[in-house]
Write an enzyme that holds these catalytic residues in place. Structure first.
Site, PDB file in Angstrom:
ATOM      1  N   GLN A 361       2.889   6.371  -2.029  1.00 25.58           N
ATOM      2  CA  GLN A 361       3.941   5.367  -2.017  1.00 25.58           C
ATOM      3  C   GLN A 361       3.382   4.070  -1.500  1.00 25.58           C
ATOM      4  OE1 GLN A 361       7.566   6.655  -0.233  1.00 25.58           O
ATOM      5  NE2 GLN A 361       8.403   4.598  -0.010  1.00 25.58           N
ATOM      6  N   GLY A 363       4.073  -0.592  -1.496  1.00 24.02           N
ATOM      7  CA  GLY A 363       5.094  -1.599  -1.301  1.00 24.02           C
ATOM      8  C   GLY A 363       5.945  -1.846  -2.530  1.00 24.02           C
ATOM      9  N   GLY A 365       6.476   0.699  -5.165  1.00 22.14           N
ATOM     10  CA  GLY A 365       6.999   1.869  -5.840  1.00 22.14           C
ATOM     11  C   GLY A 365       6.343   3.152  -5.381  1.00 22.14           C
ATOM     12  N   VAL A 367       4.467   6.843  -6.693  1.00 20.24           N
ATOM     13  CA  VAL A 367       3.683   7.407  -7.791  1.00 20.24           C
ATOM     14  C   VAL A 367       3.835   8.925  -7.790  1.00 20.24           C
ATOM     15  CG1 VAL A 367       1.396   7.591  -8.844  1.00 20.24           C
ATOM     16  CG2 VAL A 367       2.032   5.522  -7.601  1.00 20.24           C
ATOM     17  N   LYS A 382       4.223   5.645 -12.129  1.00 16.88           N
ATOM     18  CA  LYS A 382       4.585   4.742 -11.043  1.00 16.88           C
ATOM     19  C   LYS A 382       6.015   4.262 -11.255  1.00 16.88           C
ATOM     20  CE  LYS A 382       3.153   0.624  -8.498  1.00 16.88           C
ATOM     21  NZ  LYS A 382       2.117  -0.405  -8.348  1.00 16.88           N
ATOM     22  N   ASP A 478      -5.437  -6.994  -3.214  1.00 18.70           N
ATOM     23  CA  ASP A 478      -5.111  -5.856  -2.342  1.00 18.70           C
ATOM     24  C   ASP A 478      -6.186  -4.786  -2.466  1.00 18.70           C
ATOM     25  OD1 ASP A 478      -3.632  -4.605  -0.411  1.00 18.70           O
ATOM     26  OD2 ASP A 478      -2.239  -3.659  -1.792  1.00 18.70           O
TER      27      ASP A 478
END
Length: 689
Positions: A361, A363, A365, A367, A382, A478
């Site tokens: 999990q 920010g 969603g 999976v 996702k 990210d």
């Protein structure tokens, strides 16, 4: 237009008839985030002495010796508000409606002077706030010798027990307690590699999920490095599961909170954060009255209402098919026409998005693992959150990743948009994420050196493609170990493009308007001033990944006097002991030259000055051994920020010049620069794909 008029007429008729019924059926939730705890919480909490609120925590048993003994104490701290946990006939359990809830809290159970711990701490659901007299020792602040086991206690607790009584399996277990300290079910935590009260300081996040409809409770535990560290992902497997019907145990209105005790041995029971989400049941009397009013309208209106429902549903479906034009338009116009999956197929593949199929999990969603049986194809689905911001990120991810083609990127198979639910479908990566193999604990063998080197080389190749070979030049924003997936051959596949953005060729950065994106520990220091993600900030994130892969430590790990992993490695470099940073679990099974190369490259990529970091082309050459690592000074250069006039003007002074080598080994910037939008705060935030 005609269809819209019919839709409105149908809706109005429907509203007049069923608003009361809808009101009784609508189930809302309310969330309460608590902590850090200060004296203001005394206004909202029932703090039953000797429990206190101090040192930013709920101290369930006293937090210091003071002028009293820590032995044979018990305490309770409860949120001073009752919640209606069930509704219906008090004599007929089968027809009762039971509220669901979920909660998570961060705890530290501390041994005083490394002595034997005792007794334990609980998460408590109680029908009153009173602390029973004589509830110290084995009674955990729940019951006492005369009341233990009585149904009149009307309480449920999840105990974290640290002292073995004759009815306990060991001195390190979790239990489900119903009106008694003799647990209905116990599980030894040693089997999970968890020690509730180890020597030294350790923090654990505890998640408790209760399903009121199915009357089922699950408890999850995971270690958190520091209080300020990002909250770890909730494990896929609970440590304790059990059937539980709250309506047969507690009163309709009950409290949530904590209890604890000490006995002949003592410990400090500290709760540092707490989140509580409770389903709000509608009022029974109000609903019944409105329902009777609805029935009094008569059969003709019922018939009309049924027709209205049909019309409403029909025109709603037609309207919905035309809704979200931005999303649907973007989906339909994607180059290469990725596959559109049917929602029912994805729902079936994931067993209706069952928690047991949850892979992770983030920010944006959750999976899930799925299987399409007709194609014998394993997939990762996702499921995006449904807010507008989530939709924007859905479009960003889809638009970018659909056109990316590289062997070290997670391949997109297709999409689904149904009932405002947004789904992306990827190839399933059977070996999960990189961090699961680096930070695997004792339950499985850590990743060997050759595979670690192979993985970082693959990530570097993917990053070079994004920065230089894809025509739009993409910044990932990210980059971290949990976003690096591993296929069946342990090839790295960079995923999670929910934060990625394409930048124009003549530009070098993407400006953010809503705080700093990314995850703490991987964000370059300049981002906290410019709010801009650049290729250089991606390289900084890659440097953090390099160090955690070689060292087997998170970027925010505190080692001795050093608050960050990079500072510790830089100190070892200065002292000529950089190879001491290599993950001790590898023993001597690594290539010395390669380890030194990766560590120095990690430091070079972590340079506080963006312009001094190597480009991806150089990184690839360094990893292949065809280029030497750039010079890394013995002291970590300081990050120097000088604001200039104008909204878009700034300058950064490189501290490689003049007195740079005399700069103290510190990060050079303060934690107060962190944006509240940064991922990784106290919630389920670990990203995956």
């Amino acid at each position: 237009m005609k269809g819209l008029v019919l839709w409105l007429i149908g809706f109005l008729i429907l509203h007049l008839m069923v608003v009361a019924i809808a009101e009784t059926r609508e189930l809302k939730t309310k969330t309460y985030p608590f902590g850090p705890f200060d004296s203001s919480y005394y206004d909202n909490f029932a703090v039953i002495k000797p429990a206190t609120i101090s040192n930013d925590a709920l101290q369930i048993t006293p937090d210091s010796v003071g002028n009293f003994s820590l032995n044979d104490r018990s305490g309770r701290i409860l949120f001073n508000q009752t919640f209606k946990l069930w509704d219906g006939d008090s004599k007929k359990i089968a027809v009762r409606k039971v509220a669901s809830f979920n909660t998570s809290f961060l705890i530290n159970v501390f041994r005083v002077n490394n002595s034997v711990p005792g007794e334990g701490v609980t998460f408590l659901i109680a029908s009153d706030t009173a602390l029973p007299p004589g509830s110290s020792g084995q009674y955990l602040g729940l019951t006492n010798s005369s009341t233990d086991g009585l149904s009149s206690n009307k309480l449920v607790a999840i105990e974290l027990d640290t002292f073995k009584q004759d009815f306990d399996p060991d001195d390190n277990h979790i239990g489900l307690n119903i009106n008694s300290v003799r647990s209905k079910k116990t599980v030894s935590l040693s089997d999970f590699g968890i020690q509730i009260a180890p020597n030294g300081t350790k923090f654990y996040v505890v998640w408790i999920d209760y399903d009121g409809q199915n009357k089922w409770i699950q408890v999850f535990l995971e270690e958190q490095d520091e209080v300020s560290s990002p909250t770890p992902s909730k494990p896929a497997k609970p440590v304790l599961s059990s059937d539980l019907d709250l309506s047969s145990i507690v009163k309709q209105d009950a409290y949530f909170g904590f209890s604890g005790s000490t006995g002949s041995h003592v410990q400090l029971n500290c709760v540092l954060r707490w989140n509580l989400t409770v389903q709000i049941l509608p009022g029974a009397n109000k609903g019944s009255k409105l329902f009777k009013i609805g029935l009094a309208v008569g059969v003709p209106v019922v018939v009309l209402s049924l027709l209205a429902i049909g019309l409403t549903y029909y025109w709603y479906r037609k309207w919905k098919a035309r809704s979200d034009p931005n999303i649907l338009g973007a989906l339909k116009s994607l180059p290469g026409t990725p596959r559109e999956f049917k929602f029912r197929d994805l729902k079936k593949a994931t067993n209706n998005f069952d928690e047991k199929h949850k892979l992770g999990q983030g920010g944006f969603g959750v999976v899930y693992k799925g299987l399409l049986p007709k194609e014998n194809l394993e997939i990762a689905v996702k499921k995006f959150s449904g807010d507008i911001k989530g939709k924007d990120d859905f479009l960003a991810e889809l638009t970018i990743i659909n056109r990316l083609r590289h062997k070290h990127l997670v391949p997109l198979l297709g999409w689904c948009h149904k009932n405002a639910m947004l789904l992306l479908v990827y190839d399933y990566m059977p070996n999960g994420s990189l961090d699961a193999h680096i930070f695997c604990g004792s339950e499985k063998t850590t990743l060997n050196w050759n595979l670690r080197y192979k993985v970082v080389s693959g990530v570097a190749s993917a990053l070079h493609y994004l920065h230089n070979e894809y025509d739009q030049k993409v910044v990932h924003r990210d980059l971290k170990a949990s976003n690096i997936m591993l296929d069946s051959n342990f090839n790295a596949r960079l995923g999670d493009f929910g934060l990625a953005r394409a930048i124009e060729n003549e530009k070098t950065s993407y400006a953010e308007l809503e705080g700093v994106p990314g995850t703490m520990g991987y964000i370059a220091p300049e981002c906290f001033h410019t709010a801009k993600a650049t290729r250089e900030s991606d390289v900084y994130g890659f440097g953090a990944v390099l160090l955690e892969v070689v060292c087997g430590q998170r970027p925010w790990t505190k080692i001795g006097e050093f608050l960050l992993l990079v500072d510790w490695v830089w100190c070892l470099h200065r002292e000529g002991r950089i190879l001491e940073a290599v993950d001790e679990r590898l023993g001597s099974d690594y290539v010395v030259e390669e380890a030194e190369r990766l560590l120095l490259l990690g430091l070079a990529c972590s340079h506080p000055i963006a312009s001094e970091r190597p480009k991806t082309q150089a990184i690839l050459q360094i990893l292949s051994g065809s280029m030497a690592v750039p010079h890394v000074p013995p002291f970590k250069p300081a990050f120097v920020w000088t604001s200039m006039p104008g909204p878009d003007s700034f300058s950064i002074t490189s501290s490689f010049n003049n007195t740079a080598d005399l700069t103290p080994a510190s990060s050079g910037w303060s934690p107060h620069y962190f944006s509240r939008d940064v991922q990784g705060e106290f919630s389920d935030g670990s990203a995956l794909m």
